[in-house]
Design a protein around this motif. Structure first.
Motif, PDB file in Angstrom:
ATOM      1  N   GLN A  82       4.281  12.091   9.164  1.00  0.00           N
ATOM      2  CA  GLN A  82       2.869  12.056   9.559  1.00  0.00           C
ATOM      3  C   GLN A  82       2.689  12.602  10.972  1.00  0.00           C
ATOM      4  OE1 GLN A  82       0.028  11.129   7.981  1.00  0.00           O
ATOM      5  NE2 GLN A  82      -1.238  11.324   9.803  1.00  0.00           N
ATOM      6  N   ILE A 109       0.838  -1.211   0.000  1.00  0.00           N
ATOM      7  CA  ILE A 109       0.000   0.000   0.000  1.00  0.00           C
ATOM      8  C   ILE A 109       0.871   1.259   0.000  1.00  0.00           C
ATOM      9  CG2 ILE A 109      -1.608   1.380   1.392  1.00  0.00           C
ATOM     10  CD1 ILE A 109      -2.832  -1.332   2.320  1.00  0.00           C
ATOM     11  N   LEU A 110       1.820   1.322   0.926  1.00  0.00           N
ATOM     12  CA  LEU A 110       2.662   2.515   1.052  1.00  0.00           C
ATOM     13  C   LEU A 110       3.581   2.688  -0.152  1.00  0.00           C
ATOM     14  CD1 LEU A 110       3.556   2.377   4.852  1.00  0.00           C
ATOM     15  CD2 LEU A 110       1.848   3.827   3.726  1.00  0.00           C
ATOM     16  N   SER A 111       4.103   1.590  -0.672  1.00  0.00           N
ATOM     17  CA  SER A 111       4.983   1.671  -1.838  1.00  0.00           C
ATOM     18  C   SER A 111       4.224   2.185  -3.055  1.00  0.00           C
ATOM     19  CB  SER A 111       5.600   0.303  -2.143  1.00  0.00           C
ATOM     20  OG  SER A 111       6.423  -0.106  -1.070  1.00  0.00           O
ATOM     21  N   ASN A 112       3.001   1.720  -3.234  1.00  0.00           N
ATOM     22  CA  ASN A 112       2.191   2.190  -4.366  1.00  0.00           C
ATOM     23  C   ASN A 112       1.860   3.671  -4.231  1.00  0.00           C
ATOM     24  OD1 ASN A 112       2.109  -0.242  -5.773  1.00  0.00           O
ATOM     25  ND2 ASN A 112       0.300  -0.943  -4.683  1.00  0.00           N
ATOM     26  N   GLN A 113       1.705   4.148  -3.006  1.00  0.00           N
ATOM     27  CA  GLN A 113       1.333   5.537  -2.775  1.00  0.00           C
ATOM     28  C   GLN A 113       2.532   6.488  -2.797  1.00  0.00           C
ATOM     29  OE1 GLN A 113      -1.257   6.019   0.555  1.00  0.00           O
ATOM     30  NE2 GLN A 113      -1.349   8.224   0.364  1.00  0.00           N
ATOM     31  N   PHE A 114       3.709   6.018  -2.325  1.00  0.00           N
ATOM     32  CA  PHE A 114       4.831   6.932  -2.120  1.00  0.00           C
ATOM     33  C   PHE A 114       6.081   6.649  -2.933  1.00  0.00           C
ATOM     34  CE2 PHE A 114       2.320   7.299   1.802  1.00  0.00           C
ATOM     35  CZ  PHE A 114       2.108   8.668   1.811  1.00  0.00           C
ATOM     36  N   SER A 115       6.116   5.598  -3.703  1.00  0.00           N
ATOM     37  CA  SER A 115       7.297   5.350  -4.538  1.00  0.00           C
ATOM     38  C   SER A 115       6.837   4.869  -5.905  1.00  0.00           C
ATOM     39  CB  SER A 115       8.238   4.338  -3.879  1.00  0.00           C
ATOM     40  OG  SER A 115       7.802   3.018  -4.098  1.00  0.00           O
ATOM     41  N   GLN A 116       7.737   4.903  -6.842  1.00  0.00           N
ATOM     42  CA  GLN A 116       7.393   4.512  -8.211  1.00  0.00           C
ATOM     43  C   GLN A 116       7.557   3.002  -8.400  1.00  0.00           C
ATOM     44  OE1 GLN A 116       9.284   7.411  -7.649  1.00  0.00           O
ATOM     45  NE2 GLN A 116       7.466   8.635  -8.034  1.00  0.00           N
ATOM     46  N   LEU A 127      -5.649   1.685   8.117  1.00  0.00           N
ATOM     47  CA  LEU A 127      -5.133   1.578   6.750  1.00  0.00           C
ATOM     48  C   LEU A 127      -5.093   0.097   6.340  1.00  0.00           C
ATOM     49  CD1 LEU A 127      -3.889   3.121   4.330  1.00  0.00           C
ATOM     50  CD2 LEU A 127      -1.647   2.570   5.300  1.00  0.00           C
TER      51      LEU A 127
END
Length: 118
Positions: A40, A17-24, A116
């Protein structure tokens, strides 16, 4: 399902989830996720941080993550809005693998609280 299996599954879902949102597309590592939690917790998400501020953000995150375990306690916000914690109990000496598991568990719990992941 065993506790270890559940933690592993939740961790992998969270990283995704976090990788999809914050990295390419690249998976974020433990340090990157700790940094995001620090941003945060500071609440100033749309600004650049200097190198020493980035270290402070990671420290904020670690304190916040380990607060429920009784190691740290929130103390106050300084004039610039940065949170400060005080040590309640010294961290035990842990091997690298044990540290990693503790932090992953704390991070998973942090994001469970924020709904989340489930």
């Amino acid at each position: 399902m065993s506790r270890d299996t559940q933690l592993k599954e939740r961790w992998e879902k969270l990283v995704d989830i976090l990788s999809n949102q914050f990295s390419q597309g690249e998976d974020l590592d433990l340090d990157a996720i700790i940094y995001l939690i620090g941003v945060q917790e500071l609440g100033k998400v749309h600004r650049e941080f200097k190198k020493d501020e980035k270290l402070n953000l990671m420290h904020i995150a670690i304190c916040r993550l380990l607060e429920p375990y009784g190691f740290y306690e929130f103390d106050f916000f300084d004039a610039e809005g940065w949170p400060h914690y005080k040590v309640k109990e010294e961290l035990p000496a842990l091997k690298a693998g044990e540290q990693s598991v503790l932090m992953k568990e704390a991070i998973v719990n942090y994001f469970l609280e924020r709904e989340l992941i489930e």
